[in-house]
Design a protein around this motif. Structure first.
Motif, mmCIF file in Angstrom:
data_model
loop_
_atom_site.group_PDB
_atom_site.id
_atom_site.type_symbol
_atom_site.label_atom_id
_atom_site.label_comp_id
_atom_site.label_asym_id
_atom_site.label_seq_id
_atom_site.Cartn_x
_atom_site.Cartn_y
_atom_site.Cartn_z
ATOM 1 N N THR A 215 1.500 -33.978 62.167
ATOM 2 C CA THR A 215 1.320 -33.136 60.982
ATOM 3 C C THR A 215 0.702 -33.924 59.824
ATOM 4 O O THR A 215 -0.016 -33.353 58.998
ATOM 5 C CB THR A 215 2.660 -32.513 60.542
ATOM 6 N N SER A 216 0.960 -35.232 59.765
ATOM 7 C CA SER A 216 0.365 -36.053 58.704
ATOM 8 C C SER A 216 -1.144 -36.102 58.851
ATOM 9 O O SER A 216 -1.887 -36.018 57.862
ATOM 10 C CB SER A 216 0.950 -37.469 58.734
ATOM 11 N N ARG A 217 -1.587 -36.205 60.096
ATOM 12 C CA ARG A 217 -3.035 -36.206 60.334
ATOM 13 C C ARG A 217 -3.622 -34.831 60.019
ATOM 14 O O ARG A 217 -4.702 -34.712 59.439
ATOM 15 C CB ARG A 217 -3.337 -36.607 61.779
ATOM 16 N N ASN B 239 -6.747 -30.217 55.053
ATOM 17 C CA ASN B 239 -6.648 -29.243 53.960
ATOM 18 C C ASN B 239 -6.461 -27.806 54.447
ATOM 19 O O ASN B 239 -6.638 -26.862 53.681
ATOM 20 C CB ASN B 239 -7.866 -29.311 53.027
ATOM 21 N N ASP B 240 -6.110 -27.653 55.723
ATOM 22 C CA ASP B 240 -5.794 -26.322 56.249
ATOM 23 C C ASP B 240 -4.414 -25.901 55.720
ATOM 24 O O ASP B 240 -3.435 -26.653 55.818
ATOM 25 C CB ASP B 240 -5.778 -26.363 57.789
ATOM 26 N N LYS B 241 -4.349 -24.702 55.153
ATOM 27 C CA LYS B 241 -3.105 -24.254 54.518
ATOM 28 C C LYS B 241 -1.933 -24.213 55.494
ATOM 29 O O LYS B 241 -0.814 -24.609 55.157
ATOM 30 C CB LYS B 241 -3.319 -22.877 53.877
ATOM 31 N N ASP B 242 -2.175 -23.710 56.697
ATOM 32 C CA ASP B 242 -1.103 -23.632 57.687
ATOM 33 C C ASP B 242 -0.622 -25.026 58.089
ATOM 34 O O ASP B 242 0.586 -25.264 58.251
ATOM 35 C CB ASP B 242 -1.576 -22.871 58.927
ATOM 36 N N ARG C 97 1.461 -26.453 55.272
ATOM 37 C CA ARG C 97 2.775 -25.813 55.217
ATOM 38 C C ARG C 97 3.680 -26.380 56.315
ATOM 39 O O ARG C 97 4.858 -26.672 56.076
ATOM 40 C CB ARG C 97 2.635 -24.303 55.359
ATOM 41 N N GLU C 98 3.149 -26.547 57.533
ATOM 42 C CA GLU C 98 3.956 -27.116 58.616
ATOM 43 C C GLU C 98 4.347 -28.555 58.310
ATOM 44 O O GLU C 98 5.490 -28.963 58.548
ATOM 45 C CB GLU C 98 3.201 -27.065 59.946
ATOM 46 N N ALA C 99 3.415 -29.318 57.761
ATOM 47 C CA ALA C 99 3.704 -30.715 57.424
ATOM 48 C C ALA C 99 4.819 -30.797 56.388
ATOM 49 O O ALA C 99 5.703 -31.670 56.472
ATOM 50 C CB ALA C 99 2.443 -31.401 56.915
ATOM 51 N N ASP C 100 4.820 -29.890 55.429
ATOM 52 C CA ASP C 100 5.873 -29.877 54.403
ATOM 53 C C ASP C 100 7.238 -29.602 55.025
ATOM 54 O O ASP C 100 8.247 -30.229 54.662
ATOM 55 C CB ASP C 100 5.559 -28.819 53.341
ATOM 56 N N VAL C 101 7.266 -28.638 55.961
ATOM 57 C CA VAL C 101 8.528 -28.303 56.628
ATOM 58 C C VAL C 101 9.022 -29.487 57.449
ATOM 59 O O VAL C 101 10.215 -29.852 57.404
ATOM 60 C CB VAL C 101 8.369 -27.059 57.529
ATOM 61 N N VAL C 102 8.136 -30.122 58.190
ATOM 62 C CA VAL C 102 8.518 -31.251 59.037
ATOM 63 C C VAL C 102 9.016 -32.416 58.181
ATOM 64 O O VAL C 102 10.005 -33.081 58.525
ATOM 65 C CB VAL C 102 7.338 -31.687 59.927
ATOM 66 N N ASP C 103 8.361 -32.672 57.058
ATOM 67 C CA ASP C 103 8.803 -33.751 56.170
ATOM 68 C C ASP C 103 10.210 -33.469 55.626
ATOM 69 O O ASP C 103 11.060 -34.366 55.566
ATOM 70 C CB ASP C 103 7.824 -33.924 55.007
ATOM 71 N N ALA C 104 10.438 -32.227 55.223
ATOM 72 C CA ALA C 104 11.754 -31.858 54.692
ATOM 73 C C ALA C 104 12.819 -31.950 55.777
ATOM 74 O O ALA C 104 13.950 -32.403 55.531
ATOM 75 C CB ALA C 104 11.702 -30.441 54.113
ATOM 76 N N LEU C 105 12.458 -31.545 56.977
ATOM 77 C CA LEU C 105 13.388 -31.610 58.098
ATOM 78 C C LEU C 105 13.732 -33.059 58.438
ATOM 79 O O LEU C 105 14.890 -33.396 58.715
ATOM 80 C CB LEU C 105 12.781 -30.904 59.319
ATOM 81 N N SER C 106 12.732 -33.930 58.394
ATOM 82 C CA SER C 106 12.957 -35.343 58.676
ATOM 83 C C SER C 106 13.947 -35.941 57.680
ATOM 84 O O SER C 106 14.874 -36.680 58.053
ATOM 85 C CB SER C 106 11.631 -36.101 58.631
ATOM 86 N N ALA C 107 13.771 -35.605 56.404
ATOM 87 C CA ALA C 107 14.684 -36.112 55.370
ATOM 88 C C ALA C 107 16.096 -35.567 55.575
ATOM 89 O O ALA C 107 17.095 -36.279 55.387
ATOM 90 C CB ALA C 107 14.157 -35.729 53.988
ATOM 91 N N HIS C 108 16.179 -34.303 55.976
ATOM 92 C CA HIS C 108 17.475 -33.656 56.239
ATOM 93 C C HIS C 108 18.229 -34.387 57.362
ATOM 94 O O HIS C 108 19.412 -34.717 57.221
ATOM 95 C CB HIS C 108 17.213 -32.195 56.610
ATOM 96 N N LEU C 109 17.536 -34.660 58.454
ATOM 97 C CA LEU C 109 18.152 -35.352 59.588
ATOM 98 C C LEU C 109 18.481 -36.807 59.231
ATOM 99 O O LEU C 109 19.512 -37.347 59.660
ATOM 100 C CB LEU C 109 17.228 -35.309 60.799
ATOM 101 N N ALA C 110 17.621 -37.434 58.465
ATOM 102 C CA ALA C 110 17.853 -38.824 58.067
ATOM 103 C C ALA C 110 19.126 -38.954 57.243
ATOM 104 O O ALA C 110 19.765 -40.026 57.239
ATOM 105 C CB ALA C 110 16.657 -39.356 57.281
ATOM 106 N N ASP C 111 19.535 -37.887 56.573
ATOM 107 C CA ASP C 111 20.794 -37.883 55.824
ATOM 108 C C ASP C 111 21.995 -37.645 56.724
ATOM 109 O O ASP C 111 23.136 -37.577 56.241
ATOM 110 C CB ASP C 111 20.759 -36.796 54.743
#
Length: 364
Positions: free
Chosen positions: A147-149, A154-157, A160-174
């Protein structure tokens, strides 16, 4: 497809003993870690006295209960997510189940070895939860690389997926499980693709000594405290008692349960909790050839329920003839229910209720 529930826990907590009792599949039981090498699978008929009653009333030649599949997964230990013990191969088995039943040792017995030297349900649950979260974090971090790549396009979808995955990663890391993550409404495909271990519904089977039935002990209270924050169910069972019950005839089983102050065997209570956890209900079909139970998700419409029997039934659905089980039981037959005006004609919008006895009409 049968509902599939995975039994997980530390070694020597009673998983395989419980599995033997509820499935009578003869899984190997031993008092040392890693006695379970491959996941044992047992398909168990779901006991439902309503089905037997319907079969009697309809003079059915055959009775077919719905089923639940128990998967006994090898005991996990600290470091399993990194391959410790028997490691990753067993974590992969959890991905295939609909719900996780975490068997927790809540009995003291010096003759039964504990991998950490003492009985501490809160610590034991944390060990398993940590390993599952770490495995999920590894899965999500791999997705993050993609998702980082994609974000750079600059594709909106993709963003949006990258943002969700980043938030999920932080959630699990906690250290939080996937099921407590605030998934966006449009993340259904991503959620299914990730298939996180900790995103599955969980119930706890608190395995106690016979003397602690039916309500449990201080160890069980610790498990209940953990379950509150997860909206999880806690079922108090004694795996050894369940093993003994499995060897008894029906009348002997009832007397044995009464002596222990228990209304239902552990199997039935586990199944009831799993159904509630997953939002499932049972409807029936009944006739001279066969009386059968079917499982659907609560909220399923009549065509969707018909599709559980055969996809042609859903595609060609015309109507459903429905009798509530209580009416069928009270009146004694389909004909009597029809004559009493208790047989209803329902269309495509009808939402099936637990206990409905249904006859589907359809075009081929």
């Amino acid at each position: 497809m049968a509902l599939k529930v995975g039994l997980v826990g530390l070694p020597n907590v009673g998983k395989s003993t419980l599995f033997n009792a509820v499935s009578r599949a003869g899984a190997h039981v031993a008092n040392f870690p890693f006695a379970t090498i491959d996941p044992n699978v047992g398909v168990v008929p779901v006991p439902d006295p309503r089905l037997d009653r319907l079969a009697d009333l309809a003079a059915s030649e055959k009775v077919v209960p719905t089923t639940i599949e128990f998967v006994d997964i090898a005991g996990l230990v600290a470091g399993a997510s990194q391959g410790e013990g028997l490691g990753n191969q067993f974590l992969a088995h959890i991905r295939e189940v609909d719900a996780v039943c975490h068997v927790v040792r809540c009995f003291d017995d010096d003759d039964v070895h504990h991998v950490d030297g003492s009985v501490d349900p809160a610590r034991d649950v944390e060990v398993i939860d940590t390993e599952l979260v770490l495995k999920d974090l590894d899965t999500v971090e791999k997705r993050q690389e993609k998702t980082s790549r994609a974000r750079r396009s600059n594709d909106k979808d993709a963003i949006r997926e990258a943002d969700v995955v980043d938030a999920l990663s932080a959630h699990l890391a906690d250290g939080a499980p996937g099921r407590t993550f605030d998934w966006p409404d449009d993340a259904g495909v991503l959620r299914r693709e990730l298939s996180l271990l900790t995103d599955k519904p969980v119930l706890y089977a608190a395995n106690v000594a016979e003397d602690d039935l039916p309500d449990g002990n201080a160890h069980v209270e610790a498990v209940r405290g953990l379950a509150v924050g997860q909206d999880a169910e806690v079922v108090v069972i004694c795996a050894q008692v369940e093993a003994e019950l499995a060897e008894l005839e029906d009348d002997e089983r009832e007397d044995f349960l009464a002596g222990l102050g228990i209304e239902q065997p552990g199997l039935e209570r586990l199944i009831a909790s799993a159904y509630e956890l997953l939002g499932l209900l049972t409807f029936f079909t009944a006739g001279p050839k066969e009386a059968r139970a079917w499982t659907v998700t609560t909220g399923a419409t009549a065509p969707q329920a018909a599709g559980r029997i055969h996809t042609d039934f859903e595609r060609g659905f015309i109507k459903a003839e429905v009798i509530a089980y209580d009416d069928y039981d009270r009146l004694g037959s389909e004909a009597a229910a029809r004559d009493a005006g208790r047989l209803r004609i329902e269309g495509k919008e009808y939402v099936v209720a637990d206990g409905d006895v249904v006859h589907f009409r359809f075009n081929v």
